[in-house]
Design a protein around this motif. Structure first.
Motif, short mmCIF file in Angstrom:
data_model
loop_
_atom_site.label_atom_id
_atom_site.label_comp_id
_atom_site.label_asym_id
_atom_site.label_seq_id
_atom_site.Cartn_x
_atom_site.Cartn_y
_atom_site.Cartn_z
N GLN A 66 2.77 -7.34 10.92
CA GLN A 66 3.02 -5.97 11.05
C GLN A 66 3.21 -5.25 10.46
OE1 GLN A 66 7.79 -5.46 10.99
NE2 GLN A 66 8.02 -6.33 12.84
N ALA A 67 2.40 -3.85 10.12
CA ALA A 67 1.50 -3.54 9.02
C ALA A 67 2.37 -3.43 7.81
CB ALA A 67 0.35 -2.32 9.70
N ILE A 68 3.26 -2.72 7.88
CA ILE A 68 4.46 -2.75 6.95
C ILE A 68 4.81 -3.18 6.42
CG2 ILE A 68 5.27 -0.17 7.81
CD1 ILE A 68 7.50 -0.96 9.05
N LEU A 100 6.22 2.95 1.19
CA LEU A 100 4.52 3.14 1.40
C LEU A 100 4.89 3.56 2.71
CD1 LEU A 100 2.86 0.47 -0.82
CD2 LEU A 100 3.08 3.19 -0.70
N MET A 101 3.59 4.21 3.23
CA MET A 101 3.14 4.78 4.36
C MET A 101 2.22 4.45 4.91
SD MET A 101 5.26 8.31 5.04
CE MET A 101 5.42 8.49 7.00
N VAL A 102 1.63 4.53 6.08
CA VAL A 102 0.60 2.81 6.77
C VAL A 102 -0.15 4.55 6.90
CG1 VAL A 102 -0.88 2.18 8.22
CG2 VAL A 102 1.16 1.08 7.38
N LEU A 103 -1.41 4.78 6.39
CA LEU A 103 -2.52 5.59 7.06
C LEU A 103 -3.53 4.64 8.39
CD1 LEU A 103 -3.02 7.09 3.98
CD2 LEU A 103 -1.83 8.07 4.89
N PRO A 104 -4.02 5.74 8.85
CA PRO A 104 -5.06 5.27 9.26
C PRO A 104 -6.03 4.74 9.19
CG PRO A 104 -5.05 7.68 10.03
CD PRO A 104 -4.39 7.60 9.03
N GLY A 105 -6.66 2.95 9.54
CA GLY A 105 -7.16 2.47 8.87
C GLY A 105 -6.58 1.42 8.29
N MET A 106 -5.93 2.05 7.12
CA MET A 106 -4.90 1.05 6.69
C MET A 106 -4.81 -0.80 7.31
SD MET A 106 -2.22 1.76 3.89
CE MET A 106 -2.98 3.50 2.43
N ASP A 107 -3.87 0.34 7.90
CA ASP A 107 -4.05 -1.22 8.78
C ASP A 107 -4.52 -2.42 9.10
OD1 ASP A 107 -4.23 1.46 10.20
OD2 ASP A 107 -2.34 0.26 12.04
N LEU A 108 -5.97 -2.34 10.25
CA LEU A 108 -6.90 -3.34 9.89
C LEU A 108 -7.19 -3.87 8.98
CD1 LEU A 108 -9.49 -1.63 11.97
CD2 LEU A 108 -7.46 -2.20 12.80
N GLY B 105 -11.48 -0.46 10.00
CA GLY B 105 -10.86 0.93 8.90
C GLY B 105 -11.57 1.92 9.02
N ASP B 332 6.96 -0.41 13.16
CA ASP B 332 6.54 -0.53 12.30
C ASP B 332 5.86 0.44 11.88
OD1 ASP B 332 4.62 -2.12 10.81
OD2 ASP B 332 2.70 -2.39 12.19
#
Lengths: 362, 362
Positions: A66-68, A100-108, B105, B332
């Motif tokens: 889970q990214a978060i 904190l929030m997840v930005l696109p790309g950050m999860d990878l 990313g 998530d």
């Protein structure tokens, strides 16, 4: 270090689950890493799981990425790192991991970091990465070679960088300060060379099926075959050898169609069991990888490079030359081939695509 | 500005293609954006396409989003930008767009940048984004709210930053230089406020179905329904209103099962045509969006917030409080709710999950 197993194709979950079970049943401590929400996997194992590894069978654990959750862990690490360089009172009010929030790309990036941690803590013999987006899997696999290129390419620029020149270009009191500042060059250079070492280990791992085993998975439908063929070509672009295709069917005509499409690879049909899962007994021997066609062959005497590009057509392949390296653009990936000294700075005399090879002559 | 249409679910391509056809047939200039390799879409339209928009029907164009192509374009822009700040001779030898490699990313960021360019050049009335990885689509949709939060949160820290304090903390001649340096604070502050304006426009677009229309797409199988339900919950976390579910079947029992699972949304069954595609005539009216349940409702008088979280169970939802905002962690994603002045800095007295609502009392 654990062996990492990954899959390229569609509908990979039942096969990935069977492969993980097989390793576990052979006595290897195995962890399945499933990107969230992992609903398909929860059905397959008939149990819930979460961001903490859960045991689902002897030697077999499963974890949801889970990214978060990973972000919270990574934030703590980052804060420790930043504290070494930036005085605490400069940063002002505290920012908490939990907000904190997840930005696109950050999860990878976060997923990759989580895999790296499981890889380095050596609690497992086998890590089965069950990511279902093949583009992401390819970017992960391609990372060491991409970083190696950035090191080669920008390393030269870093070496060219002259603090005196920069300072003069900026001018004024900041220039004086830059020149007078006590840069900890030793620390920076140690960090750079440690990074380079990791990248070299990664490049070796990608090329060694005992360290990273990637299977193609396809159903026998024509569109699925085409998609998996494209992924095969893309996997050669990230320089991972592929030796086997797993097909969740034992229908002879289907196996024949897949075998023809993926020649010269070995195609293994997989039986279903009465629970609707893939029968572990129908898997091939996973511990002795078969010989895979090499991603490229250099023949210095003949002044020729044969680049393996299966599953792609001529119009999908582009060849260029930069800074004494050969660059091949195909399947939305660039492959840079550093040349042996005999071929460096030599003009390419011919680049001919004879499927599945691009043949480059000097 | 064009309207953007996106899809959350599995097997979305035939539906996305029909929706794009429908907009084009209504006289709206429409572009379909397909992440590479787009093999499924090439089958659907019966034609090849590439990183340049290709016309496939009156008012209908299609483009393949290839990360390496977009990277080349973006690199030229970046170089222009950097040249304004860094003297050319400092950078040393030239790095060419054609040799850059894509890191994990980066492709998401590049895809997003390409969509933004098509969005801003206003050559189209409708952009149909046909990305097949719903997690990526969600991160894209969630970006404006995430950036808005980063602005709120780190904006405060930026305001707190005191150059004198930083300079003193660093000390030595660099401190003197920092204090003496002629920072172009006007330029930085203009850039920051322009960025903030874009983010606010983005937040508005996400909440307005005339600007961004997101459809759920599901097949009637139980696992597909569960996955799409999870995506429904996740879409509420990124605060995009959802009003309709599209199901590529007209079987009454199947429609009934989907309707029960997605109450109170409108479920529309789609007919197949004789070419195996979705019949455009079976689509609902796409220009008048239906009313969607609000992502959250604040009732200041009752000191209550009702947060809509369909498709999720109690153990998948977490509620916390940071810096006068409410933070909901689920699917998530983190959702930060800035509170009206009356509820700021008030303790939460109860957080009760009564599916599909999280009810927060102050």
């Amino acid at each position: 270090m654990p062996k990492v197993v990954a899959f390229l194709g569609s509908d990979i979950e039942p096969t990935a689950y069977a492969v993980a079970q097989s390793h576990a049943q052979a006595g290897q401590k195995t962890l399945i890493l499933v990107p969230t929400p992992g609903i398909r996997f929860k059905h397959l194992c008939g149990t819930e799981f979460n961001p903490q590894p859960t045991t689902i069978a002897p030697n077999l654990e499963i974890v949801e990425l889970q990214a978060i959750q990973i972000l919270s862990g990574a934030w703590e690490e980052l804060r420790k790192f930043v504290r070494d360089y930036v005085p605490a009172d400069v940063l002002g009010s505290e920012v908490y991991a939990g907000e904190l929030m997840v930005l696109p790309g950050m999860d990878l990036f976060l997923t990759l970091n989580a895999i790296r941690q499981y890889y380095q803590n050596s609690a497992y013999d086998v890590l089965v990465y069950a990511g279902i987006d093949p583009t992401t899997t390819l970017r992960f696999i391609g990372l060491p070679h991409a970083l190696a290129w950035y090191y080669r390419r920008f390393g030269r620029i870093l070496e060219d960088l002259d603090p005196v020149k920069i300072a003069n270009a900026i001018g004024g009191p900041l220039a004086t300060a830059l020149l007078a500042a006590n840069f900890d060059t030793q620390k920076i250079s140690t960090a750079l060379s440690q990074g380079k070492e990791w990248v070299e280990q990664g490049v070796n791992a990608v090329g060694d099926p005992q360290q990273l085993q990637v299977y193609l998975v396809t159903s026998p439908e024509s569109m699925a075959i085409q998609q998996t063929q494209w992924l095969w070509g893309a996997s050669q672009q990230v320089q991972v050898p592929i030796s086997q295709v797993l097909v969740p069917t034992v229908n002879p005509a289907a196996i024949e169609a897949v075998t023809a499409a993926f020649s010269p690879l070995t195609v293994q049909g997989l039986r279903g069991n009465d629970r609707g899962l893939v029968d572990v007994a129908s898997l091939p021997n996973l511990d002795t990888p078969l010989k895979a066609p090499p991603c490229q062959e250099m023949n210095v005497a003949q002044r020729q490079i044969k680049v393996f590009l299966p599953g792609l057509a001529k119009h999908q392949v582009k060849l260029t030359q930069f800074n004494g390296e050969i660059t091949i653009e195909a399947a939305d990936q660039r492959r840079h081939l550093p040349l042996p000294p005999e071929l460096q700075n030599q003009p390419v005399t011919a680049g001919k695509f004879e499927a599945p090879y691009l043949i480059i002559s000097f």
